[in-house]
Design a protein around this motif. Structure first.
Motif, PDB file in Angstrom:
ATOM      1  N   ASN A   4      -5.855  74.216 106.851  1.00 57.55           N
ATOM      2  CA  ASN A   4      -5.931  75.004 108.601  1.00 57.55           C
ATOM      3  C   ASN A   4      -5.127  75.939 108.797  1.00 57.55           C
ATOM      4  O   ASN A   4      -5.271  76.855 108.743  1.00 57.55           O
ATOM      5  N   LYS A   5      -4.027  75.218 107.736  1.00 58.80           N
ATOM      6  CA  LYS A   5      -2.852  76.232 108.058  1.00 58.80           C
ATOM      7  C   LYS A   5      -3.388  77.466 107.205  1.00 58.80           C
ATOM      8  O   LYS A   5      -3.012  78.656 107.017  1.00 58.80           O
ATOM      9  N   LEU A   6      -3.653  77.331 106.079  1.00 57.85           N
ATOM     10  CA  LEU A   6      -4.421  77.730 104.251  1.00 57.85           C
ATOM     11  C   LEU A   6      -5.489  78.836 105.045  1.00 57.85           C
ATOM     12  O   LEU A   6      -5.239  80.255 105.033  1.00 57.85           O
ATOM     13  N   ASN A   7      -6.383  78.372 105.528  1.00 59.61           N
ATOM     14  CA  ASN A   7      -7.344  79.163 106.786  1.00 59.61           C
ATOM     15  C   ASN A   7      -7.047  79.804 107.659  1.00 59.61           C
ATOM     16  O   ASN A   7      -7.585  80.949 107.547  1.00 59.61           O
ATOM     17  N   PHE A   8      -6.026  79.725 107.729  1.00 64.91           N
ATOM     18  CA  PHE A   8      -5.842  80.490 109.043  1.00 64.91           C
ATOM     19  C   PHE A   8      -4.823  81.180 108.629  1.00 64.91           C
ATOM     20  O   PHE A   8      -5.225  83.242 108.553  1.00 64.91           O
ATOM     21  N   LEU A   9      -4.378  81.078 107.751  1.00 67.33           N
ATOM     22  CA  LEU A   9      -3.290  82.069 106.765  1.00 67.33           C
ATOM     23  C   LEU A   9      -4.774  83.805 106.825  1.00 67.33           C
ATOM     24  O   LEU A   9      -4.732  84.714 106.604  1.00 67.33           O
ATOM     25  N   LYS A  10      -5.284  82.613 105.748  1.00 70.28           N
ATOM     26  CA  LYS A  10      -6.567  83.713 105.128  1.00 70.28           C
ATOM     27  C   LYS A  10      -7.131  84.360 106.132  1.00 70.28           C
ATOM     28  O   LYS A  10      -7.521  85.675 105.814  1.00 70.28           O
ATOM     29  N   GLN A  11      -7.973  84.169 107.175  1.00 72.20           N
ATOM     30  CA  GLN A  11      -8.483  84.998 108.009  1.00 72.20           C
ATOM     31  C   GLN A  11      -7.688  85.989 108.241  1.00 72.20           C
ATOM     32  O   GLN A  11      -8.519  87.397 108.603  1.00 72.20           O
ATOM     33  N   TYR A  12      -6.334  86.529 108.294  1.00 77.44           N
ATOM     34  CA  TYR A  12      -5.334  87.669 108.895  1.00 77.44           C
ATOM     35  C   TYR A  12      -5.134  88.223 107.533  1.00 77.44           C
ATOM     36  O   TYR A  12      -3.960  88.902 107.420  1.00 77.44           O
ATOM     37  N   GLY A  13      -5.928  87.958 105.852  1.00 75.28           N
ATOM     38  CA  GLY A  13      -6.002  88.493 104.615  1.00 75.28           C
ATOM     39  C   GLY A  13      -4.971  88.113 104.109  1.00 75.28           C
ATOM     40  O   GLY A  13      -4.729  89.285 103.060  1.00 75.28           O
ATOM     41  N   VAL A  14      -3.715  87.045 104.096  1.00 71.36           N
ATOM     42  CA  VAL A  14      -2.836  86.572 103.645  1.00 71.36           C
ATOM     43  C   VAL A  14      -3.797  86.225 102.495  1.00 71.36           C
ATOM     44  O   VAL A  14      -4.168  85.430 102.588  1.00 71.36           O
ATOM     45  N   ASP A  15      -3.154  86.582 100.743  1.00 70.54           N
ATOM     46  CA  ASP A  15      -3.663  86.309 100.030  1.00 70.54           C
ATOM     47  C   ASP A  15      -2.462  84.768  99.562  1.00 70.54           C
ATOM     48  O   ASP A  15      -1.748  84.801  99.298  1.00 70.54           O
ATOM     49  N   THR A  16      -3.208  83.712 100.709  1.00 73.35           N
ATOM     50  CA  THR A  16      -2.661  82.458 100.149  1.00 73.35           C
ATOM     51  C   THR A  16      -2.483  81.805  98.905  1.00 73.35           C
ATOM     52  O   THR A  16      -1.698  81.181  98.433  1.00 73.35           O
ATOM     53  N   GLU A  17      -3.887  82.237  98.135  1.00 76.82           N
ATOM     54  CA  GLU A  17      -3.412  81.604  96.596  1.00 76.82           C
ATOM     55  C   GLU A  17      -2.395  82.497  96.026  1.00 76.82           C
ATOM     56  O   GLU A  17      -2.111  81.935  94.617  1.00 76.82           O
ATOM     57  N   ALA A  18      -2.111  83.927  95.915  1.00 79.70           N
ATOM     58  CA  ALA A  18      -1.234  84.136  95.259  1.00 79.70           C
ATOM     59  C   ALA A  18       0.054  83.796  96.147  1.00 79.70           C
ATOM     60  O   ALA A  18       1.247  83.956  94.742  1.00 79.70           O
ATOM     61  N   GLY A  19       0.814  83.454  97.167  1.00 78.71           N
ATOM     62  CA  GLY A  19       1.361  82.807  97.700  1.00 78.71           C
ATOM     63  C   GLY A  19       1.837  81.245  96.964  1.00 78.71           C
ATOM     64  O   GLY A  19       2.954  80.597  97.058  1.00 78.71           O
ATOM     65  N   ILE A  20       0.689  80.230  96.959  1.00 84.13           N
ATOM     66  CA  ILE A  20       0.450  79.435  96.550  1.00 84.13           C
ATOM     67  C   ILE A  20       1.248  79.152  94.200  1.00 84.13           C
ATOM     68  O   ILE A  20       2.785  77.907  94.044  1.00 84.13           O
ATOM     69  N   THR A  21       0.606  80.147  94.040  1.00 85.58           N
ATOM     70  CA  THR A  21       1.107  80.518  92.505  1.00 85.58           C
ATOM     71  C   THR A  21       2.408  81.073  92.468  1.00 85.58           C
ATOM     72  O   THR A  21       3.322  80.351  91.800  1.00 85.58           O
ATOM     73  N   ASN A  22       2.959  81.853  92.955  1.00 85.38           N
ATOM     74  CA  ASN A  22       4.074  81.978  92.848  1.00 85.38           C
ATOM     75  C   ASN A  22       5.203  80.688  93.359  1.00 85.38           C
ATOM     76  O   ASN A  22       6.422  81.357  92.761  1.00 85.38           O
ATOM     77  N   THR A  23       5.060  80.381  93.906  1.00 77.12           N
ATOM     78  CA  THR A  23       5.890  79.537  94.776  1.00 77.12           C
ATOM     79  C   THR A  23       5.595  77.505  94.187  1.00 77.12           C
ATOM     80  O   THR A  23       6.160  76.690  94.375  1.00 77.12           O
ATOM     81  N   MET A  24       4.409  77.388  93.489  1.00 80.78           N
ATOM     82  CA  MET A  24       4.459  76.531  92.760  1.00 80.78           C
ATOM     83  C   MET A  24       3.563  76.093  93.854  1.00 80.78           C
ATOM     84  O   MET A  24       2.075  74.440  93.096  1.00 80.78           O
ATOM     85  N   ASP A  25       3.932  74.939  94.604  1.00 81.91           N
ATOM     86  CA  ASP A  25       2.140  74.308  95.767  1.00 81.91           C
ATOM     87  C   ASP A  25       2.461  74.193  96.708  1.00 81.91           C
ATOM     88  O   ASP A  25       3.464  75.911  97.760  1.00 81.91           O
ATOM     89  N   PHE A  26       1.852  74.161  97.638  1.00 85.29           N
ATOM     90  CA  PHE A  26       1.795  74.238  98.788  1.00 85.29           C
ATOM     91  C   PHE A  26       2.900  73.391  99.413  1.00 85.29           C
ATOM     92  O   PHE A  26       3.608  74.724 100.565  1.00 85.29           O
ATOM     93  N   GLU A  27       3.740  72.765  99.838  1.00 79.68           N
ATOM     94  CA  GLU A  27       4.782  72.054 100.251  1.00 79.68           C
ATOM     95  C   GLU A  27       5.929  73.322 100.366  1.00 79.68           C
ATOM     96  O   GLU A  27       6.569  73.917 100.953  1.00 79.68           O
ATOM     97  N   THR A  28       6.193  73.738  98.968  1.00 78.52           N
ATOM     98  CA  THR A  28       7.108  74.905  98.582  1.00 78.52           C
ATOM     99  C   THR A  28       6.574  75.984  99.777  1.00 78.52           C
ATOM    100  O   THR A  28       7.479  76.664  99.908  1.00 78.52           O
ATOM    101  N   TYR A  29       5.446  76.831  99.525  1.00 82.29           N
ATOM    102  CA  TYR A  29       5.089  77.919  99.697  1.00 82.29           C
ATOM    103  C   TYR A  29       5.424  77.775 101.349  1.00 82.29           C
ATOM    104  O   TYR A  29       5.791  78.728 102.105  1.00 82.29           O
ATOM    105  N   ASN A  30       5.119  76.666 101.715  1.00 82.23           N
ATOM    106  CA  ASN A  30       5.479  76.241 102.882  1.00 82.23           C
ATOM    107  C   ASN A  30       6.189  76.430 103.511  1.00 82.23           C
ATOM    108  O   ASN A  30       6.883  76.988 104.717  1.00 82.23           O
ATOM    109  N   GLU A  31       7.628  75.916 103.460  1.00 82.97           N
ATOM    110  CA  GLU A  31       8.831  75.997 103.223  1.00 82.97           C
ATOM    111  C   GLU A  31       9.168  77.683 103.170  1.00 82.97           C
ATOM    112  O   GLU A  31      10.134  77.997 104.108  1.00 82.97           O
ATOM    113  N   VAL A  32       9.082  78.938 101.800  1.00 77.95           N
ATOM    114  CA  VAL A  32       9.133  79.774 101.959  1.00 77.95           C
ATOM    115  C   VAL A  32       9.410  80.652 102.911  1.00 77.95           C
ATOM    116  O   VAL A  32       9.786  81.562 103.098  1.00 77.95           O
TER     117      VAL A  32
END
Length: 122
Positions: free
Chosen positions: A4-32
């Motif tokens: 849900n959180k990732l889909n929310f960001l994606k609907q606003y054009g956020v490249d969550t795949e890049a974000g998760i790749t750059n931070t290693m996992d969802f938990e780290t991405y969320n924290e950052v």
């Protein structure tokens, strides 16, 4: 919840795949993301203060850092605007910085609103 959180960001054009790749996992991405949210308003105030004081060196340093953070987290449009301001600062193009600053602030307000809504998702 993660999807849900990732889909929310994606609907606003956020490249969550890049974000998760750059931070290693969802938990780290969320924290950052949440750390970025907490520092973003203060950083924007500093950017504006540097601009108003014609402190181009510190302006360039901070917009460079913000560009990198935005790109790392998947806010590519915001990263591109910070990049243009970084390049303008390196060229001492104060005219561009001042004439485009409202564009920077408008996009920053969008990013901040997205992040605040994201934070409320829990």
């Amino acid at each position: 919840m993660e999807n849900n959180k990732l889909n929310f960001l994606k609907q606003y054009g956020v490249d969550t795949e890049a974000g998760i790749t750059n931070t290693m996992d969802f938990e780290t991405y969320n924290e950052v993301l949440l750390d970025f949210l907490n520092s973003f308003p203060g950083d924007l105030n500093k950017v504006n203060t540097y601009r108003l004081n014609n402190d181009i060196n510190n302006y360039v340093i901070l917009v460079h850092a913000l560009k990198s953070n935005c790109r790392t987290l998947g806010f590519m449009n915001m990263g591109e605007i910070f990049y243009k301001h970084e390049m303008a600062g390196k060229e001492n193009n104060v005219e561009f910085i001042n004439s485009d600053f409202n564009n920077l602030i408008n996009e920053a307000n969008k990013v901040y609103s997205i992040l605040m809504a994201y934070k409320k998702m829990g």
